[in-house]
Structure formats: C-alpha cells, structure tokens
Write an enzyme that holds these catalytic residues in place. Sequence first.
Site, mmCIF file in Angstrom:
data_model
loop_
_atom_site.group_PDB
_atom_site.id
_atom_site.type_symbol
_atom_site.label_atom_id
_atom_site.label_comp_id
_atom_site.label_asym_id
_atom_site.label_seq_id
_atom_site.Cartn_x
_atom_site.Cartn_y
_atom_site.Cartn_z
ATOM 1 N N ASN A 8 0.854 -1.190 0.000
ATOM 2 C CA ASN A 8 0.000 0.000 0.000
ATOM 3 C C ASN A 8 0.890 1.242 0.000
ATOM 4 O O ASN A 8 1.735 1.415 0.893
ATOM 5 C CB ASN A 8 -0.909 -0.028 1.232
ATOM 6 C CG ASN A 8 -1.974 1.042 1.183
ATOM 7 O OD1 ASN A 8 -1.689 2.197 0.887
ATOM 8 N ND2 ASN A 8 -3.212 0.677 1.487
ATOM 9 N N ARG A 19 5.399 18.326 1.425
ATOM 10 C CA ARG A 19 6.069 19.395 0.698
ATOM 11 C C ARG A 19 5.525 19.438 -0.734
ATOM 12 O O ARG A 19 5.035 18.430 -1.237
ATOM 13 C CB ARG A 19 7.586 19.157 0.625
ATOM 14 C CG ARG A 19 8.290 19.153 1.976
ATOM 15 C CD ARG A 19 8.421 20.571 2.530
ATOM 16 N NE ARG A 19 9.259 20.589 3.721
ATOM 17 C CZ ARG A 19 8.795 20.416 4.974
ATOM 18 N NH1 ARG A 19 7.500 20.184 5.166
ATOM 19 N NH2 ARG A 19 9.605 20.473 6.001
ATOM 20 N N HIS A 44 -5.417 3.938 -1.980
ATOM 21 C CA HIS A 44 -6.757 4.341 -1.539
ATOM 22 C C HIS A 44 -6.907 5.824 -1.852
ATOM 23 O O HIS A 44 -6.567 6.675 -1.031
ATOM 24 C CB HIS A 44 -6.924 4.071 -0.043
ATOM 25 C CG HIS A 44 -8.306 4.329 0.464
ATOM 26 N ND1 HIS A 44 -8.799 3.744 1.608
ATOM 27 C CD2 HIS A 44 -9.308 5.123 0.010
ATOM 28 C CE1 HIS A 44 -10.040 4.165 1.830
ATOM 29 N NE2 HIS A 44 -10.364 5.004 0.879
ATOM 30 N N ARG A 46 -8.556 8.922 -1.718
ATOM 31 C CA ARG A 46 -9.682 9.580 -1.054
ATOM 32 C C ARG A 46 -10.048 10.881 -1.770
ATOM 33 O O ARG A 46 -9.207 11.472 -2.452
ATOM 34 C CB ARG A 46 -9.330 9.854 0.411
ATOM 35 C CG ARG A 46 -9.196 8.576 1.234
ATOM 36 C CD ARG A 46 -8.811 8.884 2.663
ATOM 37 N NE ARG A 46 -8.715 7.657 3.448
ATOM 38 C CZ ARG A 46 -9.736 7.082 4.078
ATOM 39 N NH1 ARG A 46 -10.934 7.625 4.002
ATOM 40 N NH2 ARG A 46 -9.555 5.975 4.779
ATOM 41 N N HIS A 51 -3.408 11.732 0.589
ATOM 42 C CA HIS A 51 -2.205 10.915 0.370
ATOM 43 C C HIS A 51 -2.101 10.615 -1.116
ATOM 44 O O HIS A 51 -1.527 11.411 -1.854
ATOM 45 C CB HIS A 51 -2.147 9.683 1.271
ATOM 46 C CG HIS A 51 -3.457 9.087 1.662
ATOM 47 N ND1 HIS A 51 -4.352 8.562 0.755
ATOM 48 C CD2 HIS A 51 -4.009 8.918 2.895
ATOM 49 C CE1 HIS A 51 -5.405 8.085 1.414
ATOM 50 N NE2 HIS A 51 -5.234 8.286 2.702
ATOM 51 N N GLU A 76 -8.541 0.750 -3.626
ATOM 52 C CA GLU A 76 -9.415 0.602 -2.458
ATOM 53 C C GLU A 76 -10.166 1.899 -2.245
ATOM 54 O O GLU A 76 -9.608 2.989 -2.407
ATOM 55 C CB GLU A 76 -8.538 0.282 -1.240
ATOM 56 C CG GLU A 76 -9.251 0.208 0.081
ATOM 57 C CD GLU A 76 -8.266 -0.083 1.210
ATOM 58 O OE1 GLU A 76 -8.271 0.690 2.192
ATOM 59 O OE2 GLU A 76 -7.502 -1.055 1.106
ATOM 60 N N THR A 106 -8.518 6.502 8.525
ATOM 61 C CA THR A 106 -8.158 5.226 7.920
ATOM 62 C C THR A 106 -9.330 4.272 8.068
ATOM 63 O O THR A 106 -10.259 4.531 8.836
ATOM 64 C CB THR A 106 -6.890 4.634 8.575
ATOM 65 O OG1 THR A 106 -6.466 3.470 7.874
ATOM 66 C CG2 THR A 106 -7.138 4.286 10.037
ATOM 67 N N HIS A 200 -4.484 -4.457 7.402
ATOM 68 C CA HIS A 200 -4.529 -3.391 8.396
ATOM 69 C C HIS A 200 -3.666 -3.762 9.599
ATOM 70 O O HIS A 200 -3.930 -4.733 10.301
ATOM 71 C CB HIS A 200 -5.951 -3.050 8.863
ATOM 72 C CG HIS A 200 -6.118 -1.593 9.176
ATOM 73 N ND1 HIS A 200 -6.469 -0.659 8.223
ATOM 74 C CD2 HIS A 200 -5.938 -0.896 10.314
ATOM 75 C CE1 HIS A 200 -6.520 0.541 8.770
ATOM 76 N NE2 HIS A 200 -6.191 0.423 10.042
ATOM 77 N N ASP A 201 -2.615 -2.985 9.784
ATOM 78 C CA ASP A 201 -1.700 -3.106 10.911
ATOM 79 C C ASP A 201 -1.034 -4.481 10.992
ATOM 80 O O ASP A 201 -0.731 -4.973 12.088
ATOM 81 C CB ASP A 201 -2.409 -2.772 12.228
ATOM 82 C CG ASP A 201 -2.789 -1.297 12.297
ATOM 83 O OD1 ASP A 201 -2.102 -0.477 11.651
ATOM 84 O OD2 ASP A 201 -3.783 -0.966 12.973
ATOM 85 N N GLY A 223 0.584 -1.290 4.369
ATOM 86 C CA GLY A 223 1.147 0.019 4.104
ATOM 87 C C GLY A 223 1.897 0.611 5.275
ATOM 88 O O GLY A 223 3.103 0.830 5.212
ATOM 89 N N HIS A 224 1.196 0.864 6.388
ATOM 90 C CA HIS A 224 1.799 1.616 7.486
ATOM 91 C C HIS A 224 3.008 0.895 8.073
ATOM 92 O O HIS A 224 4.103 1.465 8.164
ATOM 93 C CB HIS A 224 0.749 1.875 8.574
ATOM 94 C CG HIS A 224 1.287 2.677 9.722
ATOM 95 N ND1 HIS A 224 1.398 4.045 9.674
ATOM 96 C CD2 HIS A 224 1.762 2.295 10.932
ATOM 97 C CE1 HIS A 224 1.904 4.484 10.819
ATOM 98 N NE2 HIS A 224 2.139 3.448 11.592
#
Length: 250
Positions: A8, A19, A44, A46, A51, A76, A106, A200-201, A223-224
Amino acid sequence: MPAKLSVNLNAIAMLRNRRDLPWPSVTDLGAIALSAGASGLTVHPRPDQRHIRFTDLQPIRTLIDSTFPEAEFNMEGYPEEGFLRLVEEHRPEQVTLVPDDPSQATSDHGWDFRKHHNLLGSVVARLKKLNLRVSLFADGDPDREALKIARDVGADRVELYTGPYGGCFDDPEKAARLVEELGSTADIAIDLGLAVNAGHDLTVANLPALAARIPALAEVSIGHGLTADALEYGMAETVRRFCRACGQDV
C-alpha cells in the site's frame, strides 16, 4: 501457496505531500517493491487526495503495464461515484470496497452486509461488467449469514480487517484469540466460495501466525507497518522480510 503481498503506497504519498516536491516518489518506491518480490500495489484515493493523488493513478497503472505485467493494481475506496469513475478509468485488477466515510483517517471496520447489501449488489454488478475482481472489507467476526450476503452480491473475495489483531501487539493472549477468530471467519468465507485477503496493521511479527492459521490466505495489503520498516531496512529488504513472513521463499 503463500499469500501474496500488495504494498500500500498511501503512507509514502502522505510523506511526499508534506512538501510541494516530487519526492519520495510513489512510483519509484512502487517499482523497488515490485522488483523485490511484491505481487502488487495498493492505493486508496480519497476525495481530498490527502495521500494518493488522482494524478498518481495513471503512472502506477503504466508502471505495472510496462515493467511488471505480472503484478496487480488494487484500488481501495468507498463506492461513491468519483471513486467508481477512477476505477473505470484506470482498470485495476482488483477493487477493494470499504465502508469508510471519506473523512475518516483510515479504514477501521468492515461492511454491515445486511444493511448495505443493495448498495453493494449494485456496485459489484457495475464493476463485474468491467471484468474486475471485487473484494469487500469484512470484520473478523465469524458471521456466516453476513458472509453469505457478501458472496450473493457477487464479490470474489473478502478482505479481513485485521486492525484489532495488529493493535494487540503487546497482549499475546488476546492476539491468539483474535487470530483464531479471523481464522474461523476465513474458514466460513472459503467454505462459501470466497477467497480471503487480509489487511490493516499487519507486521513482520504478526503475519506468520495469521498465515499459519489461514493457509489459503490469498493476499495481504500492507502500508503503514511496511513503510515504517522501510525507514529502517530500506524498501527492497523490507518487502523481502514481509514476503518471508507470508511464507514465501525469497
């Protein structure tokens, strides 16, 4: 077959967006991830573009088509009209529908399939006309009737929301309970004819137990945690670490 890894890119894009500069490059890091063994890239987009930006989508599509034709693009999002038009324009191999309000930080829950079956049926039918694979975000609760609705609206897969599992990194007993719950949900989904993704996580530390409990796990989207590890190990080595955690021989 071990689960595939889709990287992700949202966290990378969010860092770039601090920036008005083109780095870190979403596509360059995506290319490094795919070269290192990732099977796909997830975004994803949005509505507020906080992002991934809409202008990122075609370069990612082109990267995969031109250089990594075996890889998959996974988009997504919540199925509002703007998102669906982006899907129709960029034709990802997989669309993962999530129930988030667009303003959410999220994704943090799966679909209420009973409440939203009409919406999902309509959207899935629209996406299937494009020959796209559709995955629906689902909670880890082993609710057979809810998963039957996911199947009946035409989904190919469900993506198990693993946030609560990832959140109990300091509580092994709770983690063991939750991985068993996720496994039971996956068992039901597979019995109903749905393939199973997860996301997720997820981390290098908690992936092996999940993959062991769900040996038919098709894909994880991360991702994270992956981006955090990339700051320490670099993107290529991080992807290899996550692939190994999925059970891949890399």
